[in-house]
Design a protein around this motif. Sequence first.
Motif, PDB file in Angstrom:
ATOM      1  N   THR A  18       0.813  -1.218   0.000  1.00  0.00           N
ATOM      2  CA  THR A  18       0.000   0.000   0.000  1.00  0.00           C
ATOM      3  C   THR A  18       0.842   1.261   0.000  1.00  0.00           C
ATOM      4  N   LYS A  19       2.094   1.158   0.428  1.00  0.00           N
ATOM      5  CA  LYS A  19       3.000   2.303   0.572  1.00  0.00           C
ATOM      6  C   LYS A  19       2.450   3.346   1.547  1.00  0.00           C
ATOM      7  N   ALA A  20       1.553   2.922   2.417  1.00  0.00           N
ATOM      8  CA  ALA A  20       0.982   3.838   3.406  1.00  0.00           C
ATOM      9  C   ALA A  20       1.813   3.807   4.677  1.00  0.00           C
ATOM     10  N   TYR A  21       1.980   4.967   5.287  1.00  0.00           N
ATOM     11  CA  TYR A  21       2.737   5.054   6.526  1.00  0.00           C
ATOM     12  C   TYR A  21       1.805   4.807   7.711  1.00  0.00           C
ATOM     13  N   PRO A  22       2.255   4.055   8.717  1.00  0.00           N
ATOM     14  CA  PRO A  22       1.400   3.798   9.877  1.00  0.00           C
ATOM     15  C   PRO A  22       1.165   5.086  10.658  1.00  0.00           C
ATOM     16  N   PRO A  23      -0.002   5.238  11.280  1.00  0.00           N
ATOM     17  CA  PRO A  23      -0.284   6.449  12.060  1.00  0.00           C
ATOM     18  C   PRO A  23       0.612   6.520  13.291  1.00  0.00           C
ATOM     19  N   ALA A  24       0.952   7.725  13.686  1.00  0.00           N
ATOM     20  CA  ALA A  24       1.775   7.923  14.868  1.00  0.00           C
ATOM     21  C   ALA A  24       1.500   9.319  15.422  1.00  0.00           C
ATOM     22  N   ASN A  25       1.760   9.494  16.703  1.00  0.00           N
ATOM     23  CA  ASN A  25       1.589  10.787  17.348  1.00  0.00           C
ATOM     24  C   ASN A  25       2.478  11.827  16.642  1.00  0.00           C
ATOM     25  N   PRO A  26       1.878  12.901  16.075  1.00  0.00           N
ATOM     26  CA  PRO A  26       2.673  13.876  15.307  1.00  0.00           C
ATOM     27  C   PRO A  26       3.802  14.500  16.123  1.00  0.00           C
ATOM     28  N   ARG A  27       3.550  14.816  17.399  1.00  0.00           N
ATOM     29  CA  ARG A  27       4.583  15.442  18.225  1.00  0.00           C
ATOM     30  C   ARG A  27       5.747  14.490  18.437  1.00  0.00           C
ATOM     31  N   LEU A  28       5.448  13.232  18.755  1.00  0.00           N
ATOM     32  CA  LEU A  28       6.511  12.265  18.998  1.00  0.00           C
ATOM     33  C   LEU A  28       7.257  11.931  17.706  1.00  0.00           C
ATOM     34  N   LEU A  29       6.514  11.903  16.596  1.00  0.00           N
ATOM     35  CA  LEU A  29       7.148  11.628  15.305  1.00  0.00           C
ATOM     36  C   LEU A  29       8.151  12.729  14.969  1.00  0.00           C
ATOM     37  N   LYS A  30       7.760  13.963  15.212  1.00  0.00           N
ATOM     38  CA  LYS A  30       8.651  15.100  14.964  1.00  0.00           C
ATOM     39  C   LYS A  30       9.875  15.012  15.868  1.00  0.00           C
ATOM     40  N   LYS A  31       9.669  14.699  17.155  1.00  0.00           N
ATOM     41  CA  LYS A  31      10.778  14.560  18.092  1.00  0.00           C
ATOM     42  C   LYS A  31      11.722  13.440  17.659  1.00  0.00           C
ATOM     43  N   PHE A  32      11.152  12.353  17.171  1.00  0.00           N
ATOM     44  CA  PHE A  32      11.968  11.205  16.768  1.00  0.00           C
ATOM     45  C   PHE A  32      12.899  11.570  15.613  1.00  0.00           C
ATOM     46  N   TYR A  33      12.335  12.138  14.559  1.00  0.00           N
ATOM     47  CA  TYR A  33      13.134  12.409  13.368  1.00  0.00           C
ATOM     48  C   TYR A  33      14.040  13.632  13.509  1.00  0.00           C
ATOM     49  N   GLU A  34      13.601  14.638  14.254  1.00  0.00           N
ATOM     50  CA  GLU A  34      14.369  15.881  14.323  1.00  0.00           C
ATOM     51  C   GLU A  34      15.316  15.949  15.509  1.00  0.00           C
ATOM     52  N   GLU A  35      15.125  15.084  16.509  1.00  0.00           N
ATOM     53  CA  GLU A  35      15.998  15.122  17.679  1.00  0.00           C
ATOM     54  C   GLU A  35      16.694  13.787  17.950  1.00  0.00           C
ATOM     55  N   ILE A  36      15.907  12.731  18.119  1.00  0.00           N
ATOM     56  CA  ILE A  36      16.512  11.463  18.534  1.00  0.00           C
ATOM     57  C   ILE A  36      17.344  10.839  17.409  1.00  0.00           C
ATOM     58  N   TRP A  37      16.881  10.932  16.180  1.00  0.00           N
ATOM     59  CA  TRP A  37      17.657  10.394  15.056  1.00  0.00           C
ATOM     60  C   TRP A  37      19.040  11.044  14.980  1.00  0.00           C
ATOM     61  N   PRO A  38      19.142  12.380  14.874  1.00  0.00           N
ATOM     62  CA  PRO A  38      20.495  12.971  14.832  1.00  0.00           C
ATOM     63  C   PRO A  38      21.282  12.756  16.114  1.00  0.00           C
ATOM     64  N   LEU A  39      20.591  12.677  17.256  1.00  0.00           N
ATOM     65  CA  LEU A  39      21.280  12.399  18.520  1.00  0.00           C
ATOM     66  C   LEU A  39      21.940  11.029  18.470  1.00  0.00           C
ATOM     67  N   ALA A  40      21.237  10.034  17.939  1.00  0.00           N
ATOM     68  CA  ALA A  40      21.784   8.681  17.850  1.00  0.00           C
ATOM     69  C   ALA A  40      23.008   8.635  16.935  1.00  0.00           C
ATOM     70  N   ILE A  41      22.938   9.364  15.821  1.00  0.00           N
ATOM     71  CA  ILE A  41      24.082   9.416  14.910  1.00  0.00           C
ATOM     72  C   ILE A  41      25.275  10.069  15.599  1.00  0.00           C
ATOM     73  N   PHE A  42      25.028  11.200  16.277  1.00  0.00           N
ATOM     74  CA  PHE A  42      26.110  11.902  16.967  1.00  0.00           C
ATOM     75  C   PHE A  42      26.748  11.024  18.037  1.00  0.00           C
ATOM     76  N   ALA A  43      25.921  10.425  18.905  1.00  0.00           N
ATOM     77  CA  ALA A  43      26.447   9.640  20.020  1.00  0.00           C
ATOM     78  C   ALA A  43      27.293   8.470  19.521  1.00  0.00           C
ATOM     79  N   HIS A  44      26.838   7.818  18.458  1.00  0.00           N
ATOM     80  CA  HIS A  44      27.587   6.667  17.943  1.00  0.00           C
ATOM     81  C   HIS A  44      28.871   7.116  17.260  1.00  0.00           C
ATOM     82  N   ARG A  45      28.827   8.259  16.570  1.00  0.00           N
ATOM     83  CA  ARG A  45      30.035   8.807  15.958  1.00  0.00           C
ATOM     84  C   ARG A  45      31.044   9.202  17.034  1.00  0.00           C
ATOM     85  N   GLU A  46      30.536   9.800  18.108  1.00  0.00           N
ATOM     86  CA  GLU A  46      31.403  10.341  19.153  1.00  0.00           C
ATOM     87  C   GLU A  46      31.983   9.254  20.049  1.00  0.00           C
ATOM     88  N   PHE A  47      31.166   8.244  20.399  1.00  0.00           N
ATOM     89  CA  PHE A  47      31.574   7.265  21.416  1.00  0.00           C
ATOM     90  C   PHE A  47      31.593   5.825  20.923  1.00  0.00           C
TER      91      PHE A  47
END
Length: 246
Positions: free
Chosen positions: A38-67
Motif C-alpha cells: 500500500t506504501k501507506a505510513y502507519p499512524p503515529a503521534n505527530p509530536r513524537l514523530l517530529k521529536k523522533f526524526y528531528e531530535e533522537i535520530w540525529p542524537l543517535a548518529i552523533f552519540a555513535h560517531r562520538e563514542f
Amino acid sequence: MGGSDILNQEDMERSRSPGKLRAWVNQKCKELGPTPGTKAYPPANPRLLKKFYEEIWPLAIFAHREFGDRDDVVVKPNLGSDRLDHSFDACISVGGGEPTIFVEITCAKDGYDESRRMEVLAREGSVSLIGPVLSSGRKGSADRKVRVHREARPHAEVVKKYLAMVKDRLGGKTGRRAGNGHILLVAVDDDYPLVDPSDHESLRAAAAAWLPGLDCAFGRVVFVGVADRLFISFNLAGHGNGSDVL
C-alpha cells in the motif's frame, strides 16, 4: 503492533548506550516506514514523530560517531526540553567521572515546505525536492490544493540557499545561557542538498566564518548529517566567540 504504539514517550526517553540507541532508532525507522503493497505510513503521534526524526535520530548518529559502542556511555533524550527547568534535549553521561554533557538539538530544514511536499508525496508517490511549492486552502479541507513544480536548478544555487537556512538556525540559538559542557547539535541534510564532499567543505568554511560573529554560549557546535555522511565539529570552549575545527 498498531501505529500509535510504535512511539511512546517513556520508551523514547529511555537511557541507552550509543550502540543500543542507534539500533533502537534503526528498528523504529523500519516500523515507521511505508506498509508493503500500500506504501501507506502507519499512524503515529505527530509530536513524537517530529521529536523522533528531528531530535533522537540525529542524537543517535552523533552519540555513535562520538563514542562508538562504548558501554560506559549513557544517552538519555529529554522530550520535555520546552520546560524552563530543562533547557536541553538530551544528556550524555560518560564513565570515569567525566562531567555530564548536555545537548541541544536543532534541525536545519523548512518545516512548512517539507510538510507540503509530503502531502504531494503521499498523494502522487513522488515529489521534487527543489521545485517551488504552491498551495491553497487549509490542510485537510476539501478545497486544499498543493502543487510542486518540477524544475532543474543549479546545484550551487541550491547549496547556497540551504546554507542560508543553516545560518538562520544558528542565529536562533544565540544569546542562550549554556556553557562549556553544552553542545549545540545541528542536524543537516547530507542526502540532499549537501550530497557531495565539496558541499560538506562549503558548510565547514561557511560555519567557520559565521561562528565568530555569533553570541554562541555552547562549548561545541556539531553539524551532523541525517544520512550519516557528514560530521563537522567546532570547539568553542575557551575561545570566546571564536572556533576551532576538531
